[in-house]
Design a protein around this motif. Structure first.
Motif, short mmCIF file in Angstrom:
data_model
loop_
_atom_site.label_atom_id
_atom_site.label_comp_id
_atom_site.label_asym_id
_atom_site.label_seq_id
_atom_site.Cartn_x
_atom_site.Cartn_y
_atom_site.Cartn_z
N UNK A 90 0.83 -1.21 0.00
CA UNK A 90 0.00 0.00 0.00
C UNK A 90 0.87 1.26 0.00
N UNK A 91 2.00 1.20 0.72
CA UNK A 91 2.90 2.37 0.74
C UNK A 91 3.51 2.62 -0.64
N UNK A 92 3.83 1.54 -1.36
CA UNK A 92 4.35 1.72 -2.73
C UNK A 92 3.25 2.31 -3.61
N UNK A 93 2.07 1.74 -3.47
CA UNK A 93 0.92 2.18 -4.30
C UNK A 93 0.65 3.68 -4.15
N UNK A 94 0.86 4.20 -2.93
CA UNK A 94 0.47 5.60 -2.65
C UNK A 94 1.69 6.54 -2.55
N UNK A 95 2.88 6.03 -2.86
CA UNK A 95 4.08 6.86 -2.70
C UNK A 95 4.20 7.90 -3.82
N UNK A 96 4.45 9.15 -3.43
CA UNK A 96 4.65 10.24 -4.42
C UNK A 96 5.93 10.00 -5.22
N UNK A 97 6.98 9.55 -4.50
CA UNK A 97 8.28 9.34 -5.18
C UNK A 97 8.14 8.24 -6.23
N UNK A 98 7.48 7.15 -5.85
CA UNK A 98 7.31 6.05 -6.81
C UNK A 98 6.46 6.53 -7.98
N UNK A 99 5.40 7.26 -7.68
CA UNK A 99 4.52 7.77 -8.75
C UNK A 99 5.31 8.64 -9.73
N UNK A 100 6.28 9.40 -9.20
CA UNK A 100 7.07 10.29 -10.08
C UNK A 100 8.10 9.49 -10.89
#
Ligand SMILES: Cc1cc2nc3c(=O)[nH]c(=O)nc-3n(C[C@H](O)[C@H](O)[C@H](O)COP(=O)(O)OP(=O)(O)OC[C@H]3O[C@@H](n4cnc5c(N)ncnc54)[C@H](O)[C@@H]3O)c2cc1C
Length: 292
Positions: free
Chosen positions: A79-89
């Motif tokens: 869930x943390x990966x799914x919602x991470x801003x850094x990962x999204x970027x």
């Protein structure tokens, strides 16, 4: 019913490695427990000592390093990966994949480290990490090492982690320019949380001529560990990624995978799914690489 066990909570990686060394095969690491509690309740695993690693801050956090790439701590949850801003970027595809993993209950507790360390064959992340050329960092009582995810997974439910070792983080290198990634997961039934087949593709094109410079095609759930479609990759490298080449590569990948017949489908059915998914994933990855 679960057998009684001792419960230990180290606060550093070094302490956890020492405990693993001291208790040997009697001990198991415990992260989110999504996998472990099921196998313990079923009596398939009966550790006498559980080493809960959730109180170790070194295993948490997501950050991006321009040289090394994206670091994901072993204790980071789906869930943390799914919602991470850094990962999204940096790797938006990972957020999209995580949305499809299991269900919200598992995503809230299950960790990325536990996903890899359990060596479960019916998962999504290993093939994606291999397509992205990711490595895992590992600490043991005799020091640290890093291995490609491909070398971590050695067989169904078996990894190359030694008894006293802990997977500490996953590191995904920055993508070369003009790259395109795609992951497609197929589940044969809406009630099944786990994928039937998952195909991850990462292509890099020569910007001037749109010739394929590198290709990684990784097929999950069709072998005891994710399978690289090496011959299909070779068919692409040095060629423009056009429909005829894609078709040939998909055909090769369907021959290279090693599915077994089970409730999710027959061997022939899974090869047909691989063929379709590789074809679609290659087309999308090539399109993304062209517009980058
Ligand atoms: C119902 C269900 C559906 C699922 N669906 C999917 C899916 O669709 N896609 C997908 O990719 N996955 C799926 N999974 C797998 C899920 O992602 C993993 O079970 C979960 O991430 C495991 O993480 P955990 O922290 O709960 O591990 P735990 O259960 O705590 O541990 C798992 C194993 O790994 C070891 N371990 C844990 N952390 C470490 C570490 N840092 N270093 C070394 N060893 C360690 C433990 O000792 C244990 O053997 C599903 C699981 C369930 C139960």
């Amino acid at each position: 019913m679960m057998r009684a066990f001792d419960y230990l909570q180290p606060t550093t990686v070094a302490e956890a490695c020492e405990l693993l060394k001291r208790h040997g095969a009697r001990a198991r690491l415990y992260a989110g427990g999504a996998y472990l509690t099921i196998v313990m309740k079923e009596g398939l695993l009966e550790p006498e000592v559980l080493i809960d690693i959730k109180k170790i801050p070194e295993l948490r956090g997501i950050h991006f390093d321009a040289g090394e790439g994206l670091h994901i701590g072993a204790l980071v949850t789906h869930r943390e990966v799914e919602t991470s801003e850094i990962v999204r970027e940096k790797f938006p595809i990972l957020c999209d994949i995580e949305k499809q993993v299991a269900n919200i209950r598992v995503r809230n507790v299950g960790t990325v480290g536990g996903n890899l360390a359990s060596g479960e064959p019916l998962t999504d992340l290993p093939q994606v990490f291999i397509a992205l050329d990711a490595r895992v960092k590992i600490s043991g009582s005799s020091g640290e090492r890093a291995v490609p995810v491909e070398e971590l997974l050695v067989d169904s439910y078996q990894t190359s982690l030694a008894q006293d070792e802990i997977l500490t983080r996953i590191v995904i290198p920055p993508l070369p320019p003009d790259s395109g990634i795609e992951y497609i997961r197929f589940s044969s039934s809406s009630v099944v949380d786990k994928p039937c087949v998952g195909v991850a593709v990462c292509l890099a094109l020569d910007p001037a001529h749109k010739i394929c410079e590198s290709a990684r095609i990784v097929m999950g759930c069709v072998g005891p560990t994710p399978v690289r479609a090496s011959r299909a990759e070779q068919l692409l490298i040095g060629n423009p990624v056009q429909p005829a080449v894609i078709q040939e590569a998909a055909k090769s990948a369907a021959q290279e995978c090693r599915p077994v017949s089970d409730l999710r489908g027959s061997e022939a059915y899974k090869r047909a799914v691989v063929h379709a998914l590789v074809r679609r994933a290659l087309s999308t990855a090539a399109e993304r690489a062209s517009v980058n």
